[in-house]
Design an enzyme around this catalytic site. Structure first.
Site, PDB file in Angstrom:
ATOM      1  N   ARG A 223       0.725  -1.162  -0.046  1.00  0.00           N
ATOM      2  CA  ARG A 223       0.330  -0.297  -0.087  1.00  0.00           C
ATOM      3  C   ARG A 223       1.210   1.817  -0.032  1.00  0.00           C
ATOM      4  NH1 ARG A 223      -3.545  -2.984  -1.275  1.00  0.00           N
ATOM      5  NH2 ARG A 223      -5.534  -2.992  -0.917  1.00  0.00           N
ATOM      6  N   HIS A 271      -1.744   0.677  -9.685  1.00  0.00           N
ATOM      7  CA  HIS A 271      -2.165  -0.019  -9.037  1.00  0.00           C
ATOM      8  C   HIS A 271      -3.031  -1.323 -10.043  1.00  0.00           C
ATOM      9  CE1 HIS A 271      -4.023  -0.522  -4.353  1.00  0.00           C
ATOM     10  NE2 HIS A 271      -4.199  -1.994  -5.059  1.00  0.00           N
TER      11      HIS A 271
END
Ligand code: NDP
Ligand code: OXD
Length: 308
Positions: A223, A271
């Protein structure tokens, strides 16, 4: 009883169709169009607005639409008694492993540098980074980390791993939580596949980068909040790191004026390291929907105390 899908900015039609193909009697609502709030007992959520999940009085369980659950655990409006699960599918694991392998290869073979040179019509050769200077260290040895390790081992890499508990796993050198320094001292290419928790937030900082073996490189597919962004820039500018390959960011989409975009030694992907497949997800969601209704433990359930 109905099943609610909440993922703003994501096309949920393929998932709702896949769910209905498996069970024709299933009632599926796609937020914000919810026919009857009282009928919702199960939700599937990804980047949901934080004031939403507390509005369903009969909600028993929520599944993340991905492997990570930080967006659910961060939601203070999600009642404590609601059970949580996440999706782990074969394609998610395979994609993550391939994503990391290509980043390792691109770093060693200077692929992004050659792409930049092609745009400039500039012919220049760079020395391949040898395998002995490419010892890989994986932060987090769970579903994603172990899949990455398997593929790297298959490709002849020396693999270290770091996790809360020490692992007995063929082909790796496992380090436990209190052996972080030793793990870093023996690692060139640092790969982050940690979950985002109170303990792991901001772990990728300058002090950590300095402990890596040189040459050192970072791949972050965990993350964005694992990384202290200004420390990465400083580490690259001062030669502590040779560069970085990032799939996740503190703010997503990465703003167009962000400093990372203009840095040739930072590779950016939006992502996409591993993306949930609707058909695979549907099987697991229906299994957990049934389990939650009958009070059984869900598959891939989340331990709220551990935070992953
Ligand atoms: P798992 O829960 O299966 O594994 C987590 C691993 O991290 C475990 O090995 C665990 O140790 C270790 N860990 C957790 N906290 C600590 C800590 N404080 N110190 C040391 N080790 C720790 O997670 P997954 O592998 O399924 O997923 C990891 C993350 O990857 C997700 O949370 C998500 O953020 C990210 N992800 C990103 C994707 C992308 O497209 N970029 C796609 C999918 C996932 P132990 O084994 O001892 O419990
Ligand atoms: C996930 C992700 O957690 O895609 O599955 O980031």
């Amino acid at each position: 009883m109905s099943l609610l899908l909440i993922a703003p900015n994501r096309d949920l039609k393929p998932l709702s169709e896949a769910l209905e193909n498996i069970d024709h009697n299933l009632e599926v609502d796609i937020w914000p169009k919810v026919k009857n709030k009282d009928r919702v007992t199960f939700a599937v959520a990804w980047n949901h607005p934080k004031n939403v999940l507390g509005n369903y009085p009969n909600l028993k369980a929520v599944s993340s639409l991905g492997a990570g659950v930080n967006h659910l655990l961060n939601d203070e409006n999600l009642p404590e008694n609601v059970k949580l699960a996440r999706l782990i599918t074969p394609s998610l694991k395979n994609e993550m492993a391939e994503y990391v392998l290509q980043a390792v290869l691109a770093y060693r073979h200077h692929t992004t540098r050659y792409a930049d040179q092609k745009r400039e019509a500039f012919w220049d050769k760079h020395k391949l980074i040898p395998k002995e200077d490419s010892v890989v260290g994986i932060l987090g040895f769970g579903e994603m980390g172990s899949s990455v390790a398997d593929l790297l081992i298959l490709n002849g890499y020396k693999v270290n791993t770091w996790s809360r508990s020490k692992k007995d796993y063929e082909g790796i050198t496992s380090y436990s939580k209190d052996e972080l320094n030793e793990f870093l001292n023996n690692t060139n290419i640092l790969i982050c596949t940690l979950p985002l928790t109170v303990e792991t937030q901001g772990i990728l900082d300058l002090e950590l980068f300095k402990k890596l073996k040189k040459p050192a490189y970072l791949i972050n597919a965990g993350r964005g909040q694992h990384l202290i962004e200004e420390d990465l820039i400083y580490a690259i500018d001062t030669g502590v790191l040779a560069g970085a390959w990032l799939d996740v960011f503190e703010e997503e989409p990465l703003p167009s004026n962000h400093l990372f975009w203009n840095r040739p030694k930072i590779m950016i992907t939006p992502h996409i390291a591993a993306v949930t497949d609707s058909n695979e997800a549907a099987e697991q969601i229906i299994e957990n929907y049934k389990r939650s209704l009958s009070g059984m433990e869900m598959v891939n359930s989340v331990d709220r105390k551990k935070g992953y």
